[in-house]
Design a protein around this motif. Structure first.
Motif, PDB file in Angstrom:
ATOM      1  N   LEU A 341     -56.684  38.520  -5.628  1.00 55.94           N
ATOM      2  CA  LEU A 341     -57.224  38.241  -4.218  1.00 55.94           C
ATOM      3  C   LEU A 341     -58.017  39.715  -3.839  1.00 55.94           C
ATOM      4  CD1 LEU A 341     -57.890  36.929  -1.547  1.00 55.94           C
ATOM      5  CD2 LEU A 341     -55.384  37.607  -0.742  1.00 55.94           C
ATOM      6  N   LEU A 342     -57.226  40.844  -4.199  1.00 59.11           N
ATOM      7  CA  LEU A 342     -57.661  42.061  -3.749  1.00 59.11           C
ATOM      8  C   LEU A 342     -59.176  42.493  -4.727  1.00 59.11           C
ATOM      9  CD1 LEU A 342     -54.314  44.303  -3.648  1.00 59.11           C
ATOM     10  CD2 LEU A 342     -55.648  43.472  -1.945  1.00 59.11           C
ATOM     11  N   GLY A 343     -58.887  42.048  -6.002  1.00 58.97           N
ATOM     12  CA  GLY A 343     -59.976  42.012  -6.926  1.00 58.97           C
ATOM     13  C   GLY A 343     -61.368  41.391  -6.412  1.00 58.97           C
ATOM     14  N   ALA A 344     -60.979  40.207  -5.800  1.00 56.62           N
ATOM     15  CA  ALA A 344     -62.179  39.315  -5.419  1.00 56.62           C
ATOM     16  C   ALA A 344     -63.002  40.060  -4.067  1.00 56.62           C
ATOM     17  CB  ALA A 344     -61.768  37.920  -5.072  1.00 56.62           C
ATOM     18  N   LEU A 345     -62.210  40.771  -3.278  1.00 51.49           N
ATOM     19  CA  LEU A 345     -62.437  41.301  -2.226  1.00 51.49           C
ATOM     20  C   LEU A 345     -63.284  42.790  -2.497  1.00 51.49           C
ATOM     21  CD1 LEU A 345     -59.335  40.806   0.202  1.00 51.49           C
ATOM     22  CD2 LEU A 345     -61.593  39.516   0.315  1.00 51.49           C
ATOM     23  N   GLY A 346     -62.922  43.284  -3.599  1.00 48.35           N
ATOM     24  CA  GLY A 346     -63.749  44.300  -4.046  1.00 48.35           C
ATOM     25  C   GLY A 346     -63.182  45.613  -4.019  1.00 48.35           C
ATOM     26  N   PRO A 348     -60.456  48.751  -4.856  1.00 48.30           N
ATOM     27  CA  PRO A 348     -60.143  49.764  -6.055  1.00 48.30           C
ATOM     28  C   PRO A 348     -59.039  49.267  -6.907  1.00 48.30           C
ATOM     29  CG  PRO A 348     -59.492  50.934  -4.481  1.00 48.30           C
ATOM     30  CD  PRO A 348     -59.873  49.584  -3.585  1.00 48.30           C
ATOM     31  N   ALA A 349     -58.907  49.432  -8.188  1.00 44.25           N
ATOM     32  CA  ALA A 349     -57.849  49.231  -9.043  1.00 44.25           C
ATOM     33  C   ALA A 349     -56.615  50.050  -8.702  1.00 44.25           C
ATOM     34  CB  ALA A 349     -58.171  49.504 -10.386  1.00 44.25           C
ATOM     35  N   ALA A 350     -56.925  51.052  -8.082  1.00 41.64           N
ATOM     36  CA  ALA A 350     -55.568  51.999  -7.608  1.00 41.64           C
ATOM     37  C   ALA A 350     -54.891  51.340  -6.685  1.00 41.64           C
ATOM     38  CB  ALA A 350     -56.060  53.031  -7.076  1.00 41.64           C
ATOM     39  N   TRP A 351     -55.260  50.194  -6.004  1.00 43.07           N
ATOM     40  CA  TRP A 351     -54.505  49.443  -4.855  1.00 43.07           C
ATOM     41  C   TRP A 351     -53.905  48.089  -5.629  1.00 43.07           C
ATOM     42  CZ3 TRP A 351     -56.837  48.644   0.267  1.00 43.07           C
ATOM     43  CH2 TRP A 351     -57.103  50.027   0.815  1.00 43.07           C
ATOM     44  N   GLY A 352     -54.039  48.018  -7.270  1.00 41.30           N
ATOM     45  CA  GLY A 352     -53.449  46.862  -7.868  1.00 41.30           C
ATOM     46  C   GLY A 352     -54.493  45.829  -7.910  1.00 41.30           C
ATOM     47  N   ALA A 353     -55.660  45.808  -7.692  1.00 45.76           N
ATOM     48  CA  ALA A 353     -56.787  45.025  -7.743  1.00 45.76           C
ATOM     49  C   ALA A 353     -57.206  44.575  -9.114  1.00 45.76           C
ATOM     50  CB  ALA A 353     -57.949  45.089  -7.100  1.00 45.76           C
ATOM     51  N   VAL A 354     -57.176  43.285  -9.492  1.00 44.80           N
ATOM     52  CA  VAL A 354     -57.821  42.757 -10.663  1.00 44.80           C
ATOM     53  C   VAL A 354     -58.705  41.797 -10.588  1.00 44.80           C
ATOM     54  CG1 VAL A 354     -56.824  41.585 -12.800  1.00 44.80           C
ATOM     55  CG2 VAL A 354     -55.520  43.360 -11.909  1.00 44.80           C
ATOM     56  N   ALA A 355     -60.016  42.091 -11.351  1.00 41.01           N
ATOM     57  CA  ALA A 355     -60.921  41.321 -11.458  1.00 41.01           C
ATOM     58  C   ALA A 355     -60.518  39.692 -11.778  1.00 41.01           C
ATOM     59  CB  ALA A 355     -62.279  41.561 -11.954  1.00 41.01           C
ATOM     60  N   PRO A 356     -60.978  38.638 -11.172  1.00 43.66           N
ATOM     61  CA  PRO A 356     -60.538  37.191 -11.103  1.00 43.66           C
ATOM     62  C   PRO A 356     -61.573  36.768 -12.346  1.00 43.66           C
ATOM     63  CG  PRO A 356     -61.556  37.350  -8.955  1.00 43.66           C
ATOM     64  CD  PRO A 356     -61.418  38.846  -9.499  1.00 43.66           C
TER      65      PRO A 356
END
Length: 441
Positions: A341-346, A348-356
C-alpha cells in the motif's frame, strides 16, 4: 459443507470413488467420454496442437527429443505429425496435462449436469414433496457453486484468452507465462483437482439426496440439514472465497518461479514461499474443503510442541502478509499489505514501501482483499482463537464437533448435529450418546 471421517475414507476421496460410482449408477459413462473428447479437441485447436489446413505432400511422423538452445525442457520428448489434412503437435507436458484435464472435465461436467437435472426434477415435484425439496435447496448454493467454479476456471485457463486471467490471479505477467508455459498446465491441473475433490465431498456426504445408494447395508446417507439463514449464507460464501483465494495464492508461488529460479533464491524468498504462501494457502483450502478434519487436527495438537509451532508460524505468516514487515525485511523481498500500500502511494523504500506486482486498479485491489487480507487475516484468527473461528464455520457447515468433544479433540460422530443452542428451543434429553433432543419451551 461437511465431510466424512478423514481416516476410513481418505483413499476413497483420493481416487474419487463416489464420483465414479455416481456416474456408473447413473449410466453416464458415455456422457463422460463425450465431454472429455469435446474438451480435448477444443483444447488442441485453441492451443495450437491441432491445426486443420491443407498441407501439400504425404505423411510425416517423428518424435522430437529437444532443441539446440536447450530451452523448454518440459515440452520434450514431443510428437509431430504432418498430414495432408493438417498438423498435430503434442508437447510432452502440455499433452499429458490436456489428457488429465479432459478426463477431469468429463467427470466434473457430467456430475454437475446429473445433479442439476435431479434438482430441477425435484423442484417440479415441490407440491408433492416440500420437505425433500427444502432440504436439497438448502444444500444447493454451497455445493453446486464449487462444482461450477472448478469447471469454469479449468476451461478458461485452457483457452488462449485465459492466459491474462491466469497471470492476474497468480501475480505474474502474460509474457512470463507464455515463455514458461508449464505454469499454465500446472494451474489447470491444480484448479481442476480441487474442483473434483469438492464434487467428491458433495457426493460422499449428501449422495443419498441425489439418488446415490449406500455402499453397504450399514451405511446411512441421512444427514442433518443445516439451518440456512443469513449467517449460514455468509459462512458458505466465506468458505468459497477461502477456497479460491487459497488455491490461487498457493499457485502464485510457482508463478514467481517463472522469473526467479528457486535454486538461487534467498532465505527471505523461501520464507515467503513456504510460510506466507503454502502454509497460509494450505490452511485456507483445508478449512474450505475439510473443516471438521482441520479443527480436529488443530484442537488435538493445541498443547503439543508441534501444535504450538504451527500456531506461531500461522501468526507470523498471517501478520507479515495481512499487515506487513519493517523496512529491513521489506527490502529483502518479504512484504505484506501495508508495504505494498505504501509502495502504491509512492512513498520511499525507507518507510518499508514495496512496489506492488500490478499497477493500482481492480486487479491489485482484489489481490489485496482476497489473497493478502482474507488469507492472512484468517490465519491470524485461527491461530489466536481457533474455537471461536471454527465454531462459527461449524454452525454453517452441518455436522461438526460438539463443544465437549472440542475440548478433548475427539473425533466427531458424522451425521449427528452439533450441540448448539437455538432461540426458542430447550434441551430436554438425549436418545443416543452425543445427541440432543429439543422441543419448544
Amino acid at each position: 459443507m461437511s465431510e466424512p471421517p478423514p481416516s476410513p475414507h481418505a483413499y476413497s476421496i483420493l481416487v474419487l470413488s463416489e464420483v465414479r460410482r455416481f456416474l456408473r449408477e447413473s449410466h453416464a459413462r458415455m456422457m463422460v467420454v463425450f465431454f472429455a473428447v469435446l474438451y480435448a479437441l477444443g483444447s488442441m485447436v485453441l492451443g495450437g496442437m491441432l491445426i486443420l489446413t491443407h498441407v501439400p505432400g504425404g505423411y510425416t511422423s517423428e518424435i522430437i527429443w529437444g532443441n539446440a538452445l536447450g530451452s523448454g525442457v518440459w515440452n520434450y520428448p514431443g510428437y509431430l505429425l504432418v498430414a495432408p489434412w493438417g498438423i498435430v503437435s503434442l508437447p510432452f507436458l502440455a499433452f499429458w496435462s490436456m489428457v488429465y484435464v479432459a478426463i477431469g472435465v468429463g467427470l466434473g461436467t457430467s456430475v454437475a449436469i446429473l445433479i442439476s437435472v435431479r434438482l430441477v426434477r425435484d423442484l417440479r415435484r415441490a407440491s408433492a414433496q416440500p420437505g425433500a425439496v427444502g432440504t436439497i435447496a438448502g444444500l444447493t448454493p454451497a455445493m453446486i457453486a464449487l462444482v461450477t467454479l472448478g469447471a469454469c476456471c479449468s476451461t478458461t485457463a485452457a483457452a488462449t484468452a485465459g492466459v491474462g486471467l491466469v497471470a492476474q490471479a497468480s501475480g505474474s505477467s502474460v509474457a512470463a507465462l507464455l515463455v514458461n508455459n508449464w505454469y499454465l498446465d500446472l494451474f489447470q491441473v491444480a484448479v481442476l483437482t480441487v474442483a473434483l475433490y469438492a464434487q467428491e465431498m458433495l457426493l460422499e456426504v449428501y449422495g443419498g439426496l441425489f439418488g446415490l445408494r449406500p455402499r453397504d447395508a450399514g451405511e446411512d446417507y441421512a444427514r442433518a440439514a443445516p439451518r440456512w439463514n443469513r449467517r449460514t449464507w455468509a459462512t458458505g460464501v466465506l468458505r468459497g472465497l477461502l477456497l479460491v483465494s487459497g488455491v490461487t495464492w498457493s499457485l502464485a508461488m510457482f508463478a514467481e518461479w517463472t522469473t526467479t529460479s528457486p535454486f538461487g533464491a534467498s532465505g527471505a524468498l523461501w520464507f515467503q514461499w513456504i510460510v506466507q504462501h503454502q502454509l497460509l494457502a494450505g490452511l485456507a483450502v483445508a478449512v474450505a474443503l475439510f473443516p471438521a478434519a482441520t479443527v480436529g487436527f488443530l484442537v488435538g495438537t493445541a498443547g503439543r510442541p508441534a501444535g504450538i509451532v504451527l500456531r506461531v508460524a500461522l501468526i507470523v505468516g498471517g501478520t507479515t502478509l495481512a499487515i506487513g514487515v519493517p523496512p529491513p525485511l521489506a527490502g529483502a523481498a518479504v512484504a505484506g499489505f501495508v508495504n505494498e500500500l505504501l509502495g502504491a502511494l509512492g512513498l520511499p523504500a525507507a518507510w518499508g514501501a514495496v512496489a506492488p506486482v500490478f499497477a493500482p486498479g481492480l486487479t491489485l485491489y482484489l489481490r489485496w482483499a482476497f489473497q493478502y487480507l482474507l488469507v492472512g487475516g484468517f490465519a491470524i484468527a485461527v491461530a489466536v482463537g481457533p474455537r471461536r473461528t471454527f465454531g462459527f464455520l461449524g454452525w454453517a457447515a452441518g455436522p461438526m464437533f460438539p463443544d465437549d468433544e472440542l475440548e478433548s479433540g475427539a473425533t466427531a460422530r458424522l451425521g449427528e448435529p452439533p450441540a448448539l443452542s437455538f432461540p426458542g428451543l430447550t434441551s430436554v434429553g438425549s436418545d443416543r450418546p452425543g445427541s440432543v433432543t429439543a422441543r419448544e419451551p
